[in-house]
Motif scaffolding. Structure first.
Motif, mmCIF file in Angstrom:
data_model
loop_
_atom_site.group_PDB
_atom_site.id
_atom_site.type_symbol
_atom_site.label_atom_id
_atom_site.label_comp_id
_atom_site.label_asym_id
_atom_site.label_seq_id
_atom_site.Cartn_x
_atom_site.Cartn_y
_atom_site.Cartn_z
ATOM 1 N N ASN A 67 0.903 -1.088 -0.018
ATOM 2 C CA ASN A 67 0.120 -0.059 0.239
ATOM 3 C C ASN A 67 1.006 1.303 -0.164
ATOM 4 O O ASN A 67 0.375 2.334 -0.520
ATOM 5 N N GLY A 68 2.241 1.342 0.833
ATOM 6 C CA GLY A 68 2.859 2.344 0.837
ATOM 7 C C GLY A 68 3.391 2.824 -0.547
ATOM 8 O O GLY A 68 3.966 3.815 -0.756
ATOM 9 N N MET A 69 3.075 1.858 -1.482
ATOM 10 C CA MET A 69 4.021 2.092 -2.848
ATOM 11 C C MET A 69 2.686 2.332 -3.893
ATOM 12 O O MET A 69 3.283 2.471 -5.131
ATOM 13 N N LYS A 70 1.488 2.305 -3.851
ATOM 14 C CA LYS A 70 0.492 2.588 -4.492
ATOM 15 C C LYS A 70 0.015 4.178 -4.379
ATOM 16 O O LYS A 70 -0.021 4.556 -3.343
ATOM 17 N N ASP A 71 -0.401 4.422 -5.525
ATOM 18 C CA ASP A 71 -0.791 5.889 -5.473
ATOM 19 C C ASP A 71 -2.351 5.773 -5.319
ATOM 20 O O ASP A 71 -2.853 4.909 -5.178
ATOM 21 N N ARG A 107 13.418 11.452 7.280
ATOM 22 C CA ARG A 107 13.733 11.931 6.040
ATOM 23 C C ARG A 107 12.892 13.336 5.924
ATOM 24 O O ARG A 107 11.862 13.443 6.117
ATOM 25 N N LYS A 108 13.761 14.465 5.381
ATOM 26 C CA LYS A 108 12.973 15.503 5.197
ATOM 27 C C LYS A 108 12.339 15.491 3.654
ATOM 28 O O LYS A 108 12.817 15.019 2.499
ATOM 29 N N GLY A 109 11.040 15.950 3.805
ATOM 30 C CA GLY A 109 10.258 15.848 2.515
ATOM 31 C C GLY A 109 9.792 14.494 1.959
ATOM 32 O O GLY A 109 10.005 13.466 2.667
ATOM 33 N N GLY A 110 9.241 14.711 0.755
ATOM 34 C CA GLY A 110 8.901 13.338 0.353
ATOM 35 C C GLY A 110 7.733 13.605 -0.660
ATOM 36 O O GLY A 110 7.093 14.775 -0.692
ATOM 37 N N ILE A 111 7.053 12.445 -1.543
ATOM 38 C CA ILE A 111 5.774 12.628 -2.205
ATOM 39 C C ILE A 111 5.086 11.359 -1.817
ATOM 40 O O ILE A 111 5.453 10.610 -1.600
ATOM 41 N N LEU A 130 2.037 10.570 4.802
ATOM 42 C CA LEU A 130 3.320 10.387 4.360
ATOM 43 C C LEU A 130 4.332 9.936 5.094
ATOM 44 O O LEU A 130 4.386 10.331 6.376
ATOM 45 N N PRO A 131 4.850 8.325 4.758
ATOM 46 C CA PRO A 131 5.778 7.874 5.851
ATOM 47 C C PRO A 131 7.184 8.420 5.657
ATOM 48 O O PRO A 131 7.701 8.716 4.580
ATOM 49 N N THR A 132 7.656 9.045 6.839
ATOM 50 C CA THR A 132 9.180 9.464 6.655
ATOM 51 C C THR A 132 10.175 9.333 7.653
ATOM 52 O O THR A 132 11.037 9.653 7.474
ATOM 53 N N TYR A 133 9.701 8.200 8.474
ATOM 54 C CA TYR A 133 10.822 7.662 9.553
ATOM 55 C C TYR A 133 11.168 6.295 9.338
ATOM 56 O O TYR A 133 10.347 5.513 8.883
#
Length: 258
Positions: A59-63, A144-148, A156-159
């Motif tokens: 799911n984390g890789m699906k738009d 992580r700083k930023g992301g899409i 948004l998963p960032t850690y």
């Protein structure tokens, strides 16, 4: 210049001589290589293994439209590793790798083991099944700083999480304890490897220790080795992919990778 050893060119006797491995990239299976290395021959292990992402709901890789994000190259796996083991086999493999790392580090050594938590089938995979029983001293969260984020159902998963697994005599370098346990770094943008971590992150880890010899058994594009070299420490990198080993060698030799 960095040495590049392949499993066709090396013997168990060579692996058992620590001085022959210093500042070397070994192209081999990580478990096979580590099992042939001498006890307590390493000061520090810093690594981020494959996350077994293809054995997931994805799911984390699906738009939000149901498709896969074209830039999420990990959905195809890695060179020489498809990243799709049954979960119990993946856990068994990673526990075996950690056991070897623990054997290899000295009494004042440590392992910085980077992994990612995820929810699978409604249950949290916090990697406790991998690290249970190992001497965990602390966890570090790095962001992580930023992301899409193309998925409207997820924040948004960032850690990611770094487990500090330490032998009893391990101590940080002077003044390194001033850092908190939540770090933020800009992600690598120009690295062709599908899952690089920031060079500045690894430089902080290594510089926070007194380690002189650093091992990364999943060295990938060579970030750990480059960080060690920048800090005048010795490195040993292992990766099963000949392409990634060549990539690491180019970076260590300050050569452009194309």
């Amino acid at each position: 210049m960095t040495q590049l050893l392949s499993k066709m060119q090396t013997t168990p006797i060579l692996y058992q001589q620590p001085e022959t491995l210093l500042n070397t990239i070994i192209c081999d299976d990580s478990l096979n290589a580590m099992r042939q290395m001498a006890d307590q021959s390493i000061d520090l292990c810093v690594t981020s293994p494959p996350y077994n992402l293809r054995n997931s709901t994805g799911n984390g890789m699906k738009d939000g439209r149901g498709g896969k994000w074209a830039n999420a190259r990990l959905i195809e796996g890695y060179q020489s590793h498809d990243d799709c083991l049954p979960h119990d086999q993946y856990v068994e493999w990673q526990r075996a790798c950690l056991a070897e790392m623990l054997r290899l580090i000295k009494d004042d050594g440590a392992i910085f083991y980077n992994h990612k938590w995820r929810v699978q089938g409604g249950l949290l995979q916090d990697r406790q099944d991998i690290v249970d029983g190992f001497p965990i001293r602390q966890i570090i969260i790095w962001k992580r700083k930023g992301g899409i984020n193309f998925n409207p159902g997820y924040f948004l998963p960032t850690y990611e999480v770094i487990y500090l697994i330490a032998k009893p005599k391990f101590r940080l370098a002077p003044k390194s304890n001033r850092y908190g346990d939540v770090w933020e770094f800009t992600q690598e943008l120009d690295n062709p490897h599908p899952a690089p971590y920031p060079l500045s992150l690894i430089e902080r880890i290594i510089s926070s220790t007194n380690a002189q010899t650093v091992l990364d058994p999943f060295v990938g594009s060579g970030t750990t080795a480059v960080a060690a070299k920048n800090l005048n420490r010795n490195y040993i990198g292992i990766d099963i992919s000949a392409e990634y080993c060549a990539m690491a060698q180019h970076r260590l030799n300050n050569e452009e990778w194309k």
